[in-house]
Design a protein around this motif. Structure first.
Motif, PDB file in Angstrom:
ATOM      1  N   ILE A   1      -0.078   4.206   9.130  1.00 38.29           N
ATOM      2  CA  ILE A   1       0.118   3.166   8.118  1.00 38.29           C
ATOM      3  C   ILE A   1       1.465   3.347   7.429  1.00 38.29           C
ATOM      4  N   ASN A   2       1.778   4.599   7.067  1.00 28.66           N
ATOM      5  CA  ASN A   2       3.062   4.883   6.420  1.00 28.66           C
ATOM      6  C   ASN A   2       4.230   4.394   7.269  1.00 28.66           C
ATOM      7  N   SER A   3       4.154   4.660   8.554  1.00 26.43           N
ATOM      8  CA  SER A   3       5.241   4.306   9.461  1.00 26.43           C
ATOM      9  C   SER A   3       5.443   2.797   9.535  1.00 26.43           C
ATOM     10  N   LYS A   4       4.343   2.051   9.682  1.00 28.43           N
ATOM     11  CA  LYS A   4       4.439   0.591   9.793  1.00 28.43           C
ATOM     12  C   LYS A   4       4.970  -0.029   8.503  1.00 28.43           C
ATOM     13  N   LEU A   5       4.462   0.451   7.381  1.00 31.48           N
ATOM     14  CA  LEU A   5       4.887  -0.100   6.097  1.00 31.48           C
ATOM     15  C   LEU A   5       6.335   0.279   5.782  1.00 31.48           C
ATOM     16  N   SER A   6       6.694   1.514   6.068  1.00 31.62           N
ATOM     17  CA  SER A   6       8.069   1.958   5.821  1.00 31.62           C
ATOM     18  C   SER A   6       9.067   1.165   6.651  1.00 31.62           C
ATOM     19  N   GLU A   7       8.666   0.786   7.846  1.00 31.91           N
ATOM     20  CA  GLU A   7       9.543  -0.014   8.716  1.00 31.91           C
ATOM     21  C   GLU A   7       9.820  -1.383   8.093  1.00 31.91           C
ATOM     22  N   ILE A   8       8.780  -1.984   7.511  1.00 35.65           N
ATOM     23  CA  ILE A   8       8.949  -3.283   6.839  1.00 35.65           C
ATOM     24  C   ILE A   8       9.907  -3.142   5.657  1.00 35.65           C
ATOM     25  N   VAL A   9       9.683  -2.115   4.834  1.00 32.89           N
ATOM     26  CA  VAL A   9      10.510  -1.905   3.644  1.00 32.89           C
ATOM     27  C   VAL A   9      11.961  -1.647   4.031  1.00 32.89           C
ATOM     28  N   GLU A  10      12.161  -0.818   5.030  1.00 29.50           N
ATOM     29  CA  GLU A  10      13.517  -0.479   5.451  1.00 29.50           C
ATOM     30  C   GLU A  10      14.254  -1.694   6.014  1.00 29.50           C
TER      31      GLU A  10
ATOM     32  N   ASN B  15       8.950 -16.857   1.138  1.00 26.15           N
ATOM     33  CA  ASN B  15       9.871 -17.116   2.252  1.00 26.15           C
ATOM     34  C   ASN B  15       9.439 -16.514   3.575  1.00 26.15           C
ATOM     35  N   LYS B  16       8.897 -15.293   3.527  1.00 23.34           N
ATOM     36  CA  LYS B  16       8.578 -14.576   4.761  1.00 23.34           C
ATOM     37  C   LYS B  16       7.205 -13.929   4.656  1.00 23.34           C
ATOM     38  N   ILE B  17       6.504 -13.894   5.787  1.00 22.22           N
ATOM     39  CA  ILE B  17       5.222 -13.204   5.873  1.00 22.22           C
ATOM     40  C   ILE B  17       5.335 -12.103   6.925  1.00 22.22           C
ATOM     41  N   PHE B  18       4.943 -10.897   6.541  1.00 26.03           N
ATOM     42  CA  PHE B  18       4.860  -9.774   7.480  1.00 26.03           C
ATOM     43  C   PHE B  18       3.388  -9.388   7.602  1.00 26.03           C
ATOM     44  N   SER B  19       2.852  -9.370   8.812  1.00 21.64           N
ATOM     45  CA  SER B  19       1.446  -9.043   9.025  1.00 21.64           C
ATOM     46  C   SER B  19       1.330  -7.746   9.818  1.00 21.64           C
ATOM     47  N   LEU B  20       0.664  -6.757   9.244  1.00 24.68           N
ATOM     48  CA  LEU B  20       0.493  -5.480   9.938  1.00 24.68           C
ATOM     49  C   LEU B  20      -0.769  -5.455  10.788  1.00 24.68           C
TER      50      LEU B  20
ATOM     51  N   GLY C 243       9.263 -11.953   0.044  1.00 22.02           N
ATOM     52  CA  GLY C 243       8.545 -11.635   1.268  1.00 22.02           C
ATOM     53  C   GLY C 243       7.173 -11.089   0.916  1.00 22.02           C
ATOM     54  N   LEU C 244       6.199 -11.383   1.759  1.00 18.45           N
ATOM     55  CA  LEU C 244       4.832 -10.907   1.545  1.00 18.45           C
ATOM     56  C   LEU C 244       4.378 -10.124   2.763  1.00 18.45           C
ATOM     57  N   CYS C 245       3.983  -8.887   2.540  1.00 23.58           N
ATOM     58  CA  CYS C 245       3.432  -8.051   3.611  1.00 23.58           C
ATOM     59  C   CYS C 245       1.920  -7.986   3.444  1.00 23.58           C
ATOM     60  N   ILE C 246       1.184  -8.606   4.373  1.00 21.20           N
ATOM     61  CA  ILE C 246      -0.271  -8.559   4.373  1.00 21.20           C
ATOM     62  C   ILE C 246      -0.697  -7.469   5.343  1.00 21.20           C
ATOM     63  N   VAL C 247      -1.399  -6.494   4.843  1.00 24.27           N
ATOM     64  CA  VAL C 247      -1.654  -5.284   5.618  1.00 24.27           C
ATOM     65  C   VAL C 247      -2.808  -5.440   6.607  1.00 24.27           C
ATOM     66  N   THR C 248      -3.870  -6.131   6.215  1.00 24.52           N
ATOM     67  CA  THR C 248      -5.062  -6.179   7.056  1.00 24.52           C
ATOM     68  C   THR C 248      -5.438  -7.598   7.457  1.00 24.52           C
ATOM     69  N   ARG C 249      -6.334  -7.685   8.452  1.00 29.62           N
ATOM     70  CA  ARG C 249      -6.940  -8.946   8.870  1.00 29.62           C
ATOM     71  C   ARG C 249      -8.371  -8.653   9.294  1.00 29.62           C
ATOM     72  N   THR C 250      -9.155  -9.690   9.426  1.00 26.85           N
ATOM     73  CA  THR C 250     -10.552  -9.527   9.838  1.00 26.85           C
ATOM     74  C   THR C 250     -10.668  -9.555  11.358  1.00 26.85           C
ATOM     75  N   PHE C 251     -11.674  -8.840  11.852  1.00 24.36           N
ATOM     76  CA  PHE C 251     -11.951  -8.789  13.285  1.00 24.36           C
ATOM     77  C   PHE C 251     -13.442  -8.945  13.521  1.00 24.36           C
ATOM     78  N   PRO C 252     -13.844  -9.562  14.658  1.00 21.16           N
ATOM     79  CA  PRO C 252     -15.258  -9.567  15.049  1.00 21.16           C
ATOM     80  C   PRO C 252     -15.684  -8.131  15.370  1.00 21.16           C
ATOM     81  N   PRO C 253     -16.944  -7.757  15.251  1.00 18.46           N
ATOM     82  CA  PRO C 253     -18.064  -8.649  14.909  1.00 18.46           C
ATOM     83  C   PRO C 253     -18.348  -8.745  13.417  1.00 18.46           C
ATOM     84  N   GLU C 254     -17.607  -7.990  12.598  1.00 16.08           N
ATOM     85  CA  GLU C 254     -17.845  -8.032  11.152  1.00 16.08           C
ATOM     86  C   GLU C 254     -17.592  -9.428  10.596  1.00 16.08           C
TER      87      GLU C 254
END
Length: 217
Positions: free
Chosen positions: A86-95, A66-71, A32-43
């Motif tokens: 951030i801790n909460s979101k990531l810990s939820e994925i791990v758990e 097999n799996k992608i998790f996007s935060l 599984g792959l957890c990708i933490v960030t994504r890009t947003f306008p206007p940057e």
């Protein structure tokens, strides 16, 4: 066996452990792959994000993830978000995913996003009912070497990727918006040369290097 790779940004997983991911898949492990960030306008324009989603899918298909998790936190802005969030979101994925092995970024990288996620990963793997037995920190070309003044990356765990270097390079090539020309560290030539250098440190042709954070046997 279940494996979770945590990538602050798309392509970190390939740079840090693309060959190792391919090897896990070849061995029959679920990755599984957890990708933490994504890009947003206007940057970044919205079409850049759409292009990046296509690149992620191409790369993960090549490696067999097999799996992608996007935060979906904002790229280069993690230091403006409460660490607890951030801790909460990531810990939820791990758990919920309950991996046996985790690969996480190095805590001394130049990019602040990497350092924030390293710290959040340490929170997520605190001993409890479900936590990984092996945790390894990977290096990210450019971010790790450029952050050497913060903390040097001293590997103590290597993976022979001779049979998987081609997939690592192909997976990186799928991130066409990130691949640079030689002699940039994010060029395909630099990636391959770095794998050869790491391999020579332990007597194999090509390798990926890690720092072992914890292992329970």
């Amino acid at each position: 066996m279940k494996v979770l790779v945590v990538a602050p940004h798309p392509d970190d997983e390939v740079l840090g452990c693309g060959g190792t991911i391919s090897k896990h898949v070849a061995d029959g492990d679920e990755v599984g792959l957890c990708i933490v960030t994504r890009t947003f306008p206007p940057e970044w324009p919205e079409d850049f994000h759409e292009t990046r989603l296509v690149e992620i899918d191409k790369s993960r298909t090549i490696l067999g993830i097999n799996k992608i998790f996007s935060l979906d936190f904002e790229t280069a802005m993690l230091d403006s978000i409460p660490q607890k969030t951030i801790n909460s979101k990531l810990s939820e994925i791990v758990e919920n995913y309950n991996p046996d092995i985790m690969y996480i970024p190095f805590g001394g990288d130049l990019h602040r996003d990497h350092r924030v996620i390293f710290e959040s990963c340490l929170v997520s793997i605190r001993p409890r009912d479900n936590f990984p037995n092996r945790v390894l920190s990977y290096e990210t070309l450019s971010e790790t070497s450029w952050g050497a003044h913060i903390s040097p990356f001293v590997p103590n765990y290597y993976v022979d990727i001779e049979k998987h270097i081609d997939k690592k390079l192909k997976a990186m090539k799928a991130y066409s918006s990130e691949v640079k020309e030689w002699p940039d560290q994010r060029s395909l030539e630099s990636i391959e040369n770095h794998a050869k250098a790491r391999g020579s440190e332990v007597g194999v042709k090509v390798a990926e290097a890690f720092m072992l954070i914890r292992e329970i046997k």
